[in-house]
Design a protein around this motif. Structure first.
Motif, PDB file in Angstrom:
ATOM      1  N   ILE A 334       0.838  -1.186   0.000  1.00 38.12           N
ATOM      2  CA  ILE A 334       0.000   0.000   0.000  1.00 38.12           C
ATOM      3  C   ILE A 334       0.884   1.251   0.000  1.00 38.12           C
ATOM      4  N   ALA A 335       0.613   2.192  -0.934  1.00 35.70           N
ATOM      5  CA  ALA A 335       1.449   3.380  -1.080  1.00 35.70           C
ATOM      6  C   ALA A 335       1.038   4.517  -0.155  1.00 35.70           C
ATOM      7  N   ASP A 336      -0.225   4.573   0.229  1.00 38.69           N
ATOM      8  CA  ASP A 336      -0.724   5.647   1.095  1.00 38.69           C
ATOM      9  C   ASP A 336      -1.647   5.047   2.154  1.00 38.69           C
ATOM     10  N   ASP A 337      -1.750   5.749   3.293  1.00 41.22           N
ATOM     11  CA  ASP A 337      -2.730   5.332   4.296  1.00 41.22           C
ATOM     12  C   ASP A 337      -4.113   5.264   3.662  1.00 41.22           C
ATOM     13  N   ILE A 338      -4.867   4.227   3.996  1.00 40.47           N
ATOM     14  CA  ILE A 338      -6.232   4.086   3.488  1.00 40.47           C
ATOM     15  C   ILE A 338      -7.195   4.297   4.641  1.00 40.47           C
ATOM     16  N   ARG A 339      -8.081   5.253   4.477  1.00 36.86           N
ATOM     17  CA  ARG A 339      -9.076   5.557   5.503  1.00 36.86           C
ATOM     18  C   ARG A 339     -10.479   5.426   4.936  1.00 36.86           C
ATOM     19  N   SER A 340     -11.421   5.139   5.830  1.00 34.75           N
ATOM     20  CA  SER A 340     -12.823   5.112   5.425  1.00 34.75           C
ATOM     21  C   SER A 340     -13.326   6.546   5.276  1.00 34.75           C
ATOM     22  N   LYS A 341     -14.516   6.716   4.727  1.00 35.37           N
ATOM     23  CA  LYS A 341     -15.078   8.043   4.522  1.00 35.37           C
ATOM     24  C   LYS A 341     -15.259   8.798   5.835  1.00 35.37           C
ATOM     25  N   ASN A 342     -15.444   8.056   6.949  1.00 36.11           N
ATOM     26  CA  ASN A 342     -15.604   8.730   8.248  1.00 36.11           C
ATOM     27  C   ASN A 342     -14.276   8.900   8.987  1.00 36.11           C
ATOM     28  N   GLY A 343     -13.141   8.683   8.288  1.00 40.76           N
ATOM     29  CA  GLY A 343     -11.831   8.982   8.854  1.00 40.76           C
ATOM     30  C   GLY A 343     -11.138   7.843   9.574  1.00 40.76           C
ATOM     31  N   LEU A 344     -11.726   6.635   9.623  1.00 38.74           N
ATOM     32  CA  LEU A 344     -11.112   5.508  10.323  1.00 38.74           C
ATOM     33  C   LEU A 344      -9.933   4.960   9.516  1.00 38.74           C
ATOM     34  N   LEU A 345      -8.765   4.848  10.178  1.00 38.15           N
ATOM     35  CA  LEU A 345      -7.590   4.283   9.508  1.00 38.15           C
ATOM     36  C   LEU A 345      -7.778   2.781   9.327  1.00 38.15           C
ATOM     37  N   LEU A 346      -7.732   2.325   8.089  1.00 31.33           N
ATOM     38  CA  LEU A 346      -7.955   0.907   7.789  1.00 31.33           C
ATOM     39  C   LEU A 346      -6.645   0.179   7.491  1.00 31.33           C
ATOM     40  N   VAL A 347      -5.774   0.796   6.698  1.00 30.40           N
ATOM     41  CA  VAL A 347      -4.504   0.165   6.330  1.00 30.40           C
ATOM     42  C   VAL A 347      -3.422   1.238   6.307  1.00 30.40           C
ATOM     43  N   ASN A 348      -2.273   0.926   6.895  1.00 29.55           N
ATOM     44  CA  ASN A 348      -1.161   1.867   6.919  1.00 29.55           C
ATOM     45  C   ASN A 348      -0.382   1.859   5.617  1.00 29.55           C
ATOM     46  N   LYS A 349       0.190   2.992   5.304  1.00 27.31           N
ATOM     47  CA  LYS A 349       1.132   3.102   4.197  1.00 27.31           C
ATOM     48  C   LYS A 349       2.284   2.118   4.394  1.00 27.31           C
ATOM     49  N   GLY A 350       2.671   1.424   3.336  1.00 21.14           N
ATOM     50  CA  GLY A 350       3.791   0.487   3.404  1.00 21.14           C
ATOM     51  C   GLY A 350       3.412  -0.916   3.814  1.00 21.14           C
ATOM     52  N   GLN A 351       2.134  -1.133   4.150  1.00 24.89           N
ATOM     53  CA  GLN A 351       1.721  -2.458   4.618  1.00 24.89           C
ATOM     54  C   GLN A 351       1.523  -3.409   3.445  1.00 24.89           C
ATOM     55  N   HIS A 352       1.937  -4.654   3.632  1.00 24.00           N
ATOM     56  CA  HIS A 352       1.713  -5.675   2.617  1.00 24.00           C
ATOM     57  C   HIS A 352       0.268  -6.160   2.699  1.00 24.00           C
ATOM     58  N   VAL A 353      -0.333  -6.343   1.555  1.00 22.06           N
ATOM     59  CA  VAL A 353      -1.743  -6.737   1.487  1.00 22.06           C
ATOM     60  C   VAL A 353      -1.890  -8.214   1.819  1.00 22.06           C
ATOM     61  N   THR A 354      -2.858  -8.532   2.668  1.00 13.89           N
ATOM     62  CA  THR A 354      -3.203  -9.913   2.996  1.00 13.89           C
ATOM     63  C   THR A 354      -4.666 -10.139   2.618  1.00 13.89           C
ATOM     64  N   LEU A 355      -5.087 -11.401   2.621  1.00 12.65           N
ATOM     65  CA  LEU A 355      -6.470 -11.702   2.273  1.00 12.65           C
ATOM     66  C   LEU A 355      -7.464 -11.012   3.212  1.00 12.65           C
ATOM     67  N   PRO A 356      -7.252 -11.050   4.554  1.00 16.20           N
ATOM     68  CA  PRO A 356      -8.181 -10.336   5.433  1.00 16.20           C
ATOM     69  C   PRO A 356      -8.240  -8.831   5.144  1.00 16.20           C
ATOM     70  N   ILE A 357      -7.123  -8.223   4.763  1.00 14.56           N
ATOM     71  CA  ILE A 357      -7.129  -6.797   4.433  1.00 14.56           C
ATOM     72  C   ILE A 357      -7.981  -6.541   3.195  1.00 14.56           C
ATOM     73  N   ILE A 358      -7.845  -7.396   2.191  1.00 14.98           N
ATOM     74  CA  ILE A 358      -8.669  -7.255   0.986  1.00 14.98           C
ATOM     75  C   ILE A 358     -10.144  -7.329   1.335  1.00 14.98           C
ATOM     76  N   GLU A 359     -10.523  -8.318   2.146  1.00 12.13           N
ATOM     77  CA  GLU A 359     -11.927  -8.484   2.522  1.00 12.13           C
ATOM     78  C   GLU A 359     -12.423  -7.298   3.344  1.00 12.13           C
ATOM     79  N   ARG A 360     -11.571  -6.795   4.230  1.00 14.28           N
ATOM     80  CA  ARG A 360     -11.961  -5.660   5.065  1.00 14.28           C
ATOM     81  C   ARG A 360     -12.202  -4.416   4.212  1.00 14.28           C
ATOM     82  N   LEU A 361     -11.296  -4.138   3.269  1.00 13.67           N
ATOM     83  CA  LEU A 361     -11.450  -2.970   2.415  1.00 13.67           C
ATOM     84  C   LEU A 361     -12.686  -3.075   1.532  1.00 13.67           C
ATOM     85  N   LYS A 362     -12.942  -4.258   1.014  1.00 16.35           N
ATOM     86  CA  LYS A 362     -14.144  -4.447   0.188  1.00 16.35           C
ATOM     87  C   LYS A 362     -15.403  -4.221   1.011  1.00 16.35           C
ATOM     88  N   SER A 363     -15.378  -4.688   2.267  1.00 21.58           N
ATOM     89  CA  SER A 363     -16.531  -4.525   3.147  1.00 21.58           C
ATOM     90  C   SER A 363     -16.799  -3.050   3.425  1.00 21.58           C
TER      91      SER A 363
END
Length: 380
Positions: A334-363
């Motif tokens: 991940i190149a940049d911090d990913i946040r939800s529309k309400n500002g919740l940090l979901l994934v940090n910059k530099g983090q390697h993507v895992t299957l649970p992260i993919i499912e969480r972001l899609k959700s």
């Protein structure tokens, strides 16, 4: 179907010729006239599912040969042939040679072939169990790592960096079987699963935290050890994690066993990597950080600190690419911090993507929403 390889060691040339003549139709037979030559064949052409050795031989007897065989090829099934089957020989064969079968010479061809078939089945069983255990272990490590990435992404991100540092130090210093050290680094923060992410943010940033929060953080190695120590083959890893806060001078240099020595080295690898990472996070240049660590005599293994001088802190020759959420794949960065529309940090910059992260972001994408597309790092 490829024939199974069998090594037969006997000082009787005529016996070796007879074995080869009778068994070559069913197996790929290699022979040696004494234990020393047998070990050379093992090194050159091994591993062998089954090794058969005579008991009485010049230069190296069958017991010594089979004992060394176990060290070189622990999964190889060992059979001993002897014309002197007294009780002492049998006991020594089991205790020292770890033999699967003890056969009396002269041995009928059908008896020998039946014993070889049994030995091959035993070898296949051992191999199957090993593969099953290794796959189970890999699965357990992935589950624990993914769980940490979901519950405490900051701790997971740091652990991923620690793994890189530890891998580099282990290679530079010539350590063997570095997988245990890598796993220990990757799971070194698993005890942080019980901590609120904000505590780690403040600790890593050098902000003030309460005494209670400091105590909670200080206990995470102990918590991590307890979580892992019941998992087969992770016992040493668990102990490495539990001792990661111990100073180099406190660990000492006299060990009761090789396992103790290995645990101490693993603990120091994590300690050096973690404190180095903290200094870098606080804005220190690499060389300044390492010089500070060298001045703290007694806390760090100086050989490990020295090894980090050749570590490249740059992330590498990566370029950024913009993709849709549905295009995310495991192990992307991940190149940049990913946040939800309400500002919740979901994934940090530099983090390697895992299957649970993919499912969480899609959700979140389907529900609260998040910025899409996103940027990832990839090789140019």
């Amino acid at each position: 179907m490829e024939k199974q390889k069998i090594l037969i060691v006997d000082d009787d040339v005529n016996m070796l010729a007879a074995y080869k003549r009778k068994l070559s139709f069913s197996y790929q037979i290699e022979v040696a006239q004494n234990g020393v030559l047998g070990l050379q064949v093992l090194e050159r052409k091994g591993p062998f599912p089954v090794v058969i050795s005579d008991f009485r031989m010049p230069k190296m007897d069958g017991l010594a040969f089979l004992s060394k065989t176990k060290t070189i090829c622990p999964d190889t099934v060992r059979i001993m042939l002897t014309g002197h089957a007294d009780l002492n020989t049998a006991i020594a064969a089991v205790n020292d040679g770890h033999v699967f079968k003890l056969l009396i010479k002269p041995c009928a061809p059908d008896t020998l072939k039946h014993s070889i078939e049994q030995a091959i089945r035993q070898f296949d069983l051992v191999q199957s169990e090993r593969i099953l255990l290794e796959e189970t272990l890999k699965g357990s490590i992935h589950v624990l790592s993914d769980l940490l990435s979901l519950t405490n992404p900051i701790a997971f991100k740091q652990a991923s960096r620690l793994k890189r540092y530890v891998q580099h130090m282990a290679v530079v210093t010539g350590l063997d079987d570095i997988w245990q050290f890598e796993v220990a680094a990757l799971l070194s923060n698993i005890g942080c699963i019980a901590l609120h992410p904000e505590i780690l943010v403040n600790i890593y940033a050098g902000n003030l935290v309460s005494e209670e929060e400091k105590a909670m953080y200080a206990r995470h190695p102990e918590v991590g050890q307890k979580l892992l120590e019941k998992i087969p083959r992770l016992e040493l890893v668990a102990r490495m994690i539990g001792k990661q806060n111990e100073k180099f001078r406190d660990i000492g240099s006299s060990y009761k066993s090789e396992n103790e020595k290995r645990v101490a080295m693993g603990a120091q690898l994590i300690c050096v990597a973690r404190d180095f990472d903290q200094l870098i996070a606080e804005g220190e240049e690499k060389e300044n950080a390492l010089e500070q660590m060298k001045k703290n005599q007694g806390r760090y293994n100086p050989e490990l600190v020295q090894a980090l001088h050749s570590f490249d802190l740059e992330i590498g020759d990566f370029i950024t690419r913009t993709i849709e959420i549905d295009e995310l794949e495991i192990d992307m960065i991940i190149a940049d911090d990913i946040r939800s529309k309400n500002g919740l940090l979901l994934v940090n910059k530099g983090q390697h993507v895992t299957l649970p992260i993919i499912e969480r972001l899609k959700s979140f994408h389907r529900g609260v929403g998040l910025d899409n597309p996103i940027r990832i790092l990839c090789t140019g």
